[in-house]
Motif scaffolding. Structure first.
Motif, PDB file in Angstrom:
ATOM      1  N   VAL A 166      14.742  74.991  22.282  1.00 49.00           N
ATOM      2  CA  VAL A 166      15.453  74.349  21.162  1.00 49.00           C
ATOM      3  C   VAL A 166      16.255  75.355  20.347  1.00 49.00           C
ATOM      4  CG1 VAL A 166      13.730  72.539  21.050  1.00 49.00           C
ATOM      5  CG2 VAL A 166      13.481  74.548  19.584  1.00 49.00           C
ATOM      6  N   CYS A 170      18.239  73.898  16.404  1.00 48.25           N
ATOM      7  CA  CYS A 170      17.154  73.200  15.705  1.00 48.25           C
ATOM      8  C   CYS A 170      17.003  73.757  14.289  1.00 48.25           C
ATOM      9  CB  CYS A 170      15.843  73.368  16.467  1.00 48.25           C
ATOM     10  SG  CYS A 170      14.435  72.537  15.722  1.00 48.25           S
ATOM     11  N   LEU A 238      17.057  66.364  20.956  1.00 44.95           N
ATOM     12  CA  LEU A 238      17.884  67.270  20.153  1.00 44.95           C
ATOM     13  C   LEU A 238      19.308  67.356  20.673  1.00 44.95           C
ATOM     14  CD1 LEU A 238      17.751  69.311  17.785  1.00 44.95           C
ATOM     15  CD2 LEU A 238      17.064  71.046  19.448  1.00 44.95           C
ATOM     16  N   ARG A 472      18.299  68.475  13.704  1.00 41.36           N
ATOM     17  CA  ARG A 472      19.379  69.330  14.183  1.00 41.36           C
ATOM     18  C   ARG A 472      20.207  69.864  13.020  1.00 41.36           C
ATOM     19  NH1 ARG A 472      22.494  69.317  19.750  1.00 41.36           N
ATOM     20  NH2 ARG A 472      24.073  70.873  19.244  1.00 41.36           N
TER      21      ARG A 472
END
Length: 524
Positions: A166, A170, A238, A472
């Motif tokens: 991520v 993130c 995501l 996000r």
């Protein structure tokens, strides 16, 4: 008489060592000897047995503390591997994430994680439970601190698996929240199922599932698969990084955009650090070392760990080389594929490291390298962005590790490690003339449980965070990078680099000195 003489010598040594350790006087030592030999022989043997048991308990505790320290050192490997695999504008961010895996995750595991995983377990004769229910905040005394430390290191390693997947898009708060939730709740339920004496997949309970229970010594399933499935769910919800599969306007690219790692050096150092830590991860999961059998099991785990890593690296490197040769006509050797193949081999051998022969560890590693390459290719086809390939390494490699244990576990090694050889690897069951599918079937059930439990719970969790706008980061922050956006500057101080005009002046000076001598009149 010979045996009794040996016992007497042991008794003398024990009293001498203990007395010396407390700096007792010579007179006190003589008194201890006098008291010991004044006892009747059966009392002497009883006292000596107490000392030997106490010594064994201390050795086992130190073994777990040492192994836990090695496992915790894997955080260094995860930090370097993640940092090297991304762009330099997000290095501070991902390093801070890896530190918070230990800090936030450690507090969560102390508060509730340990209790959910192992709280309330008995000798295995009690009913099966879904989750533990005692020892919250370690409030029930201090009998198992070394076990807590060892399991804490495991939990932190699990959380760090997701960091690279991520990375670069993130939010900081989202990472801290889901990391604590993963370590404090999702992972403990999986660990309880496999390793608690009351877990429904445990092979140490009095009535294991189908008379067998699942075999996973160190966590291909409950650690690596849980981390890999979490990474997959997170990556899907995501979305990919800008420029990977879509441009900054959201339009699909005809070909995936290349986002190369900023430091292959850090990737290699991270791989070496992880491999080193695995020698605590796998042999340490034997949990004891004070007997000959325990030492033999731990040694086999170390050997198989080594062979799995070696075979995975060689398999991934040469297979990718052959594929590249067929596609382009050139011989190339991909260092990233080699590192990740090595890690996939380590993940795969983790479940069966104590129950498979060394030759089988090599086979498991070779197949792990192939499965890693296949998994990485499928991710690109599906437009799922994984900056460090944690999904094929940990989810695919972990699943193969659980399955391969159900194929290659031998009767002798299962009995040595777990005390029973009723159900063994499927290939060996055919050697018995039975074709018994029990162990392999339980292993497949374990995989389905991990995918279902982790995928559903973490999927709901990530969807809620996305709905609340917590998941996000903003587009402009992603383009600039998290280091400058949220962490007060870049990881690398580019202000120390020389100015372009200074370099040009230097080169001009050197060029002039070739034709008219040194500009300063001094020799270099």
């Amino acid at each position: 008489m010979f045996q009794f003489s040996i016992i007497n010598k042991i008794g003398q040594s024990i009293f001498l060592i203990q007395s010396t350790s407390y700096r007792s006087s010579h007179k006190a030592i003589i008194q201890n000897h006098t008291r010991f030999f004044a006892l009747k022989p059966h009392h002497q043997r009883s006292l000596q047995a107490d000392y030997v048991n106490d010594l064994a308990a201390g050795v086992d505790a130190f073994f777990l503390l040492f192994a836990g320290a090695l496992v915790y050192f894997m955080q260094t490997g995860f930090a370097m591997l993640c940092a090297g695999s991304i762009r330099s504008k997000n290095v501070r961010n991902v390093l801070l994430w890896n530190l918070l895996d230990s800090c936030g995750g450690g507090l969560a595991f102390w508060a509730v994680g340990w209790a959910f995983a192992y709280g309330g377990q008995d000798d295995g004769s009690g009913p099966k439970t879904f989750i533990g229910n005692t020892d919250f905040f370690l409030m029930n005394g201090l009998p198992r601190m070394e076990e807590w430390f060892f399991q804490f290191a495991f939990a932190c390693a699990l959380s760090s698996i997701v960091a690279g997947t991520v990375a670069e898009r993130c939010k900081m708060t989202a990472y801290l929240f889901y990391s604590s939730f993963l370590v404090g709740f999702v992972y403990p339920v999986a660990a309880h199922a496999f390793w608690s004496t009351n877990g429904f997949l445990s092979n140490t309970t009095s009535q294991p599932l189908f008379g067998s229970g699942a075999i996973d010594l160190a966590g291909s399933g409950p650690v690596h698969m849980v981390g890999g499935v979490t990474a997959l769910v997170a990556a899907i919800i995501l979305g990919p990084r800008i420029g990977r599969f879509y441009d900054d306007e959201g339009n699909a690219l005809e070909e995936p955009g290349e986002i190369p790692p900023h430091s292959v050096t850090l990737q290699f150092l991270g791989t070496f650090a992880l491999w080193f830590g695995w020698y605590g991860f796998n042999p340490g999961s034997v949990l004891k070392i004070s007997s000959g059998n325990a030492g033999q099991i731990a040694a086999l785990a170390a050997v198989n760990t080594t062979l799995g890593a070696c075979a995975g690296a060689v398999s991934a490197m040469f297979t990718s080389t052959i594929v590249e040769r067929r596609q382009t006509g050139e011989w190339t050797y991909d260092p990233v594929y080699t590192c990740n193949g090595c890690l996939t081999g380590l993940v795969a051998i983790t479940a069966g490291c104590a129950t498979v022969e060394p030759w089988a560890a090599v086979v498991i590693g070779i197949v792990a390298g192939w499965l890693y390459l296949l998994g990485s290719h499928i991710l690109i086809k599906l437009r799922i962005d994984d900056a460090v390939d944690a999904i094929p390494v940990h989810m695919v490699g972990g699943a193969w590790g659980v399955i391969s244990t159900g194929l290659f576990t031998t009767a002798e090694l299962r009995k040595l490690a777990f005390g029973s050889d009723d159900h063994i690897g499927w290939f060996y069951e055919w050697g018995r003339g039975s074709g018994n599918f029990t162990l392999l079937g339980v292993q497949l059930i374990a995989i389905l449980f991990i995918v279902g439990w982790t995928g559903v719970v973490m999927g709901i969790y990530f969807l809620i965070m996305k709905k609340l706008g917590m998941l996000r980061m903003d587009k402009i922050e992603e383009l600039v990078g998290m280091d400058i956006s949220r962490h007060k500057g870049a990881a690398y101080n580019e202000n120390d680099n020389p100015r372009k005009e200074d370099i040009e002046e230097l080169m001009s000076s050197r060029h002039g000195s070739k034709h008219g001598g040194s500009q300063s009149g001094k020799t270099p």
